[in-house]
Design an enzyme around this catalytic site. Structure first.
Site, PDB file in Angstrom:
ATOM      1  N   GLU A  40      48.665  -1.644  48.616  1.00 16.01           N
ATOM      2  CA  GLU A  40      48.872  -2.923  47.951  1.00 16.01           C
ATOM      3  C   GLU A  40      47.568  -3.710  47.934  1.00 16.01           C
ATOM      4  O   GLU A  40      46.977  -3.940  48.991  1.00 16.01           O
ATOM      5  CB  GLU A  40      49.957  -3.724  48.690  1.00 16.01           C
ATOM      6  CG  GLU A  40      51.317  -3.048  48.619  1.00 16.01           C
ATOM      7  CD  GLU A  40      52.266  -3.534  49.698  1.00 16.01           C
ATOM      8  OE1 GLU A  40      51.938  -4.498  50.424  1.00 16.01           O
ATOM      9  OE2 GLU A  40      53.353  -2.927  49.831  1.00 16.01           O
ATOM     10  N   GLU A  61      56.508  -0.168  50.206  1.00 13.73           N
ATOM     11  CA  GLU A  61      55.886   0.613  51.290  1.00 13.73           C
ATOM     12  C   GLU A  61      56.464   2.014  51.421  1.00 13.73           C
ATOM     13  O   GLU A  61      55.745   2.977  51.659  1.00 13.73           O
ATOM     14  CB  GLU A  61      56.014  -0.128  52.637  1.00 13.73           C
ATOM     15  CG  GLU A  61      55.019  -1.268  52.820  1.00 13.73           C
ATOM     16  CD  GLU A  61      55.424  -2.550  52.119  1.00 13.73           C
ATOM     17  OE1 GLU A  61      56.540  -2.617  51.548  1.00 13.73           O
ATOM     18  OE2 GLU A  61      54.628  -3.508  52.138  1.00 13.73           O
ATOM     19  N   PHE A 119      49.856  -4.486  56.621  1.00 15.12           N
ATOM     20  CA  PHE A 119      50.018  -4.875  58.026  1.00 15.12           C
ATOM     21  C   PHE A 119      50.868  -3.799  58.709  1.00 15.12           C
ATOM     22  O   PHE A 119      51.853  -3.323  58.122  1.00 15.12           O
ATOM     23  CB  PHE A 119      50.712  -6.232  58.152  1.00 15.12           C
ATOM     24  CG  PHE A 119      49.833  -7.383  57.749  1.00 15.12           C
ATOM     25  CD1 PHE A 119      49.039  -8.040  58.685  1.00 15.12           C
ATOM     26  CD2 PHE A 119      49.786  -7.798  56.429  1.00 15.12           C
ATOM     27  CE1 PHE A 119      48.207  -9.085  58.307  1.00 15.12           C
ATOM     28  CE2 PHE A 119      48.960  -8.852  56.044  1.00 15.12           C
ATOM     29  CZ  PHE A 119      48.161  -9.500  56.975  1.00 15.12           C
ATOM     30  N   ASP A 165      53.057  -3.952  60.822  1.00 11.33           N
ATOM     31  CA  ASP A 165      54.475  -4.326  60.926  1.00 11.33           C
ATOM     32  C   ASP A 165      55.295  -3.745  59.771  1.00 11.33           C
ATOM     33  O   ASP A 165      56.481  -3.477  59.907  1.00 11.33           O
ATOM     34  CB  ASP A 165      54.609  -5.853  60.888  1.00 11.33           C
ATOM     35  CG  ASP A 165      53.631  -6.543  61.818  1.00 11.33           C
ATOM     36  OD1 ASP A 165      54.069  -7.070  62.836  1.00 11.33           O
ATOM     37  OD2 ASP A 165      52.411  -6.526  61.528  1.00 11.33           O
ATOM     38  N   HIS A 207      53.429 -10.165  61.370  1.00 11.44           N
ATOM     39  CA  HIS A 207      52.091  -9.694  60.972  1.00 11.44           C
ATOM     40  C   HIS A 207      51.175  -9.455  62.172  1.00 11.44           C
ATOM     41  O   HIS A 207      49.967  -9.500  62.025  1.00 11.44           O
ATOM     42  CB  HIS A 207      51.420 -10.703  60.025  1.00 11.44           C
ATOM     43  CG  HIS A 207      52.102 -10.860  58.709  1.00 11.44           C
ATOM     44  ND1 HIS A 207      53.202 -11.672  58.546  1.00 11.44           N
ATOM     45  CD2 HIS A 207      51.856 -10.303  57.510  1.00 11.44           C
ATOM     46  CE1 HIS A 207      53.591 -11.612  57.276  1.00 11.44           C
ATOM     47  NE2 HIS A 207      52.793 -10.784  56.632  1.00 11.44           N
TER      48      HIS A 207
END
Lengths: 321, 324
Positions: free
Chosen positions: B29, B61, B84, B86, B130
């Site tokens: 992204e 994702e 990130f 996460d 994050h």
């Protein structure tokens, strides 16, 4: 669409191979020779064969947990398939995968996933490789009505659409995701309508008519090979058996089952071939006998093959080079 | 000697590998020419290699990784970036069920040369979605895990990851991106499974990962002043894990402190601790200590986040608990 006689007979034979293979696999399951579970493709043969009859050896297919038909249609060997189903060392995955994961990479089969919908992003990735290489290969990605409710469907179809990847999304709508009927989990009748949301063509067809499937995939294939992107094809079909194992499929009304059995794709195609003079009843019978012999030989090979050595459990976690 | 940042080292690795092998592509992204990645690792790469090889993706994702895996099994060598760490949770099926298992499940028929890059770590006040360090979630068969702490390691390990025929989870740390360090101009790679002894010592072994390596080195330098000689080991890859270097060090020092930024329960420290207990418990002169985050999500407010994070003082305290 006019096809040569040999091609029509080949299509008929492939459908029969799937049918007889599945019947044999179920028989072996009943004899307790198949560990675990099994998802039979009986009733849906026109989809796999109608799709793969359009594909070249270097094209890809992405398969599912109900994947035996896809593999046979794409050219996998019946003996290595049956051996895998029985958990034998001579199987395609050397006993590591079983019924749900039979795969022959040498024939362009990218694997059969047991996670519903998970094959969609993988097929998109294969489409990406093709686009980067600049060839005119295509990927046929099989999945079911249930998978079309997964987030992976949305993400994957959208990405293929926006990048114009050469993927043919083949939704085999057999009306049930395990025991849950389509009407319980979506408000639309045609899953093909979802294509509108991605800006690509969506076509709903009779998935029990192998020529209808063939023709639709032919169009989708032209589009994909020409660099114009994916198509969502919904093939309406029905599994004659339950979801898995000995599922009696009591959740389906008897009239519905009978209606679909009457639309058996193999019987329909055979009648058509006889009607148009491609084969005679006798020739059809000979093909069937031949197929039964091949399937019996595959079963014999599988039954007589050894199980893997227990220590082989530890192999092939990583590629070591 | 040339000094560059960790971010620049990663970029160099990507660039050099992309020049070497045209099947390498980047997916993620906002990694392209509009943004160059949230942490600017891919700066200039879309401009140099084009939009075909450096691809901005939708916010998807699961399909970024899934498409990377699908491309990897059909002749490409993708490096996927998840903005990130996460957000790796959105792609867990493709990572744990697909990337990690395809080769095994298909009886060795296929190779899966895919790299997934993602930044972990707190310390920049971006709260619980994050800031996590989730490396222990990926200690599963079929995945390799690299956790570089320095620019030198970042470059050498990323090049190795890209050349590996297996899925590699490549975890970076947000606070490492701006760190400078020596990185030679000539080509080099760092083999997986070889720990780096960042500081030698005699009295206690500190094993630490990612940004905690730097905290541990500072702590060890403080401890020197108190006459305690600490050895700091950075495993550099968690899978494969270099047991030998760790066990040799523990046999020498007799004491072990494990420092990680992740939450304590079920963390990498628990695994390292178990390894030492299984294989070298007789070498230990004192109980093992783990310095890790408390079992809470990462909090936002600076005072809370500071409390949450392991730091030099916590490391020094842990060492002093077990070193007489």
């Amino acid at each position: 669409m006019e096809l040569e006689k040999e091609k029509l007979i080949e299509i008929y034979r492939k459908m029969l191979e799937i049918r007889r293979f599945e019947e044999k696999a179920f028989e072996l399951f009943g004899e307790n020779l198949v560990p675990g579970t099994i998802h039979l493709y009986v009733g849906q043969e026109a989809v796999a064969v109608g799709v793969c009859a359009n594909l070249r050896k270097d094209d890809y297919v992405q398969s599912t947990h109900r994947g035996h038909g896809h593999c046979i249609a794409k050219g996998a060997q019946l003996d290595k398939m049956m051996a895998e189903i029985l958990g034998k060392k001579t199987g395609y995955c050397q006993g590591k995968g079983g019924s749900m994961h039979i795969t022959d990479f040498s024939m362009g089969i990218l694997g059969a996933t047991g996670v519903v919908g998970a094959g969609i992003p993988l097929a998109v990735g294969a489409g990406l490789s093709i686009q980067l290489k600049g060839t005119d290969q295509v990927v046929a990605c099989f999945f079911g009505d249930g998978a079309s409710n997964q987030g992976a469907f949305h993400e994957g179809v959208n990405l293929a659409a926006v990048w114009k990847l050469p993927v043919i999304f083949v939704c085999e709508n057999n009306l049930y995701a395990m025991g849950t009927s389509q009407s319980e989990v979506m408000l639309i009748e045609d899953i093909a309508d979802r294509a509108t949301g991605y800006g690509i063509p969506g076509v709903a067809i009779d998935g029990n008519d192998v020529m209808a499937v063939y023709e639709a995939v032919h169009e989708a294939g032209k589009r994909a090979r020409g660099g114009h992107g994916p198509t969502l094809l919904e093939c309406k079909t029905y599994r004659h058996k339950g979801h898995s194992r000995f599922d009696p499929a009591k959740y389906r009304p008897q009239e519905e089952v009978e209606k679909w059995i009457k639309k058996d794709p193999i019987k329909r195609f055979k009648t058509r071939l006889i009607d148009i003079g491609v084969i005679t009843e006798k020739e059809a019978e000979n093909i069937d006998q031949d197929v039964i012999e091949v399937v019996e030989a595959a079963a014999k090979f599988a039954i007589e093959s050894p199980f893997p050595d227990p220590e082989e459990t530890l192999n092939d976690v990583f590629s070591i080079e | 000697m040339r000094e560059i940042t960790y971010r620049e080292a990663l970029r160099e690795a990507l660039r050099e590998e992309m020049l070497r092998d045209e099947t390498i592509i980047l997916l993620g992204e906002d990694i392209g020419r509009h943004w160059h990645g949230a942490f600017k690792v891919t700066q200039g790469l879309a401009e140099e290699f084009g939009n075909d090889r450096v691809r901005d993706t939708p916010i998807s994702e699961n399909t970024i990784i899934g498409a990377a895996v699908g491309a990897a099994i059909t002749g490409s060598r993708p490096v996927a970036e998840i903005m990130f760490g996460d957000l790796l949770t959105l792609a867990m099926d493709q990572i744990l069920n697909q990337a990690a298992k395809l080769r095994y499940m298909f009886g060795g028929q296929v190779k899966v040369p895919v790299v997934v890059r993602a930044p972990f770590g707190a310390g920049v006040n971006v709260a619980a979605h994050h800031s996590q360090s989730l490396e222990s979630l990926f200690l599963k068969p079929g995945l390799k895990i690299a956790v570089p702490s320095t620019p030198y390691d970042a470059k050498g390990l990323l090049k190795t990851a890209i050349r590996d025929d297996n899925p590699v989870m490549f975890f970076e740390h947000k606070l490492c991106y701006a760190l400078k360090g020596h990185v030679p101009e000539e080509n080099y790679t760092i083999p997986f499974g070889e720990a780096s002894i960042k500081k030698e010592g005699e009295d206690v072994t500190i094993v630490a990962t990612m940004y905690m390596v730097h905290k541990s080195i500072t702590a060890a330098e403080e401890l020197d002043k108190d006459g305690i000689s600490a050895e700091v080991i950075d495993p550099r890859t968690l899978a494969p894990f270099d047991k030998e270097t760790l066990l040799e060090s523990v046999e020498k020092t007799g004491r072990l402190v494990i420092v990680e930024e992740a939450t304590k329960t079920g963390g990498v420290g628990a695994e390292i601790s178990a390894v030492v207990c299984e294989e070298a418990i007789w070498a230990l002169d004192a109980p093992i200590r783990r310095v890790a985050a408390p079992d809470t999500p990462v909090p936002f407010s600076p005072t809370l986040e500071e409390f949450y994070l392991p730091n030099e003082k916590k490391i020094i305290d842990a060492v002093k608990e077990i070193v007489p």
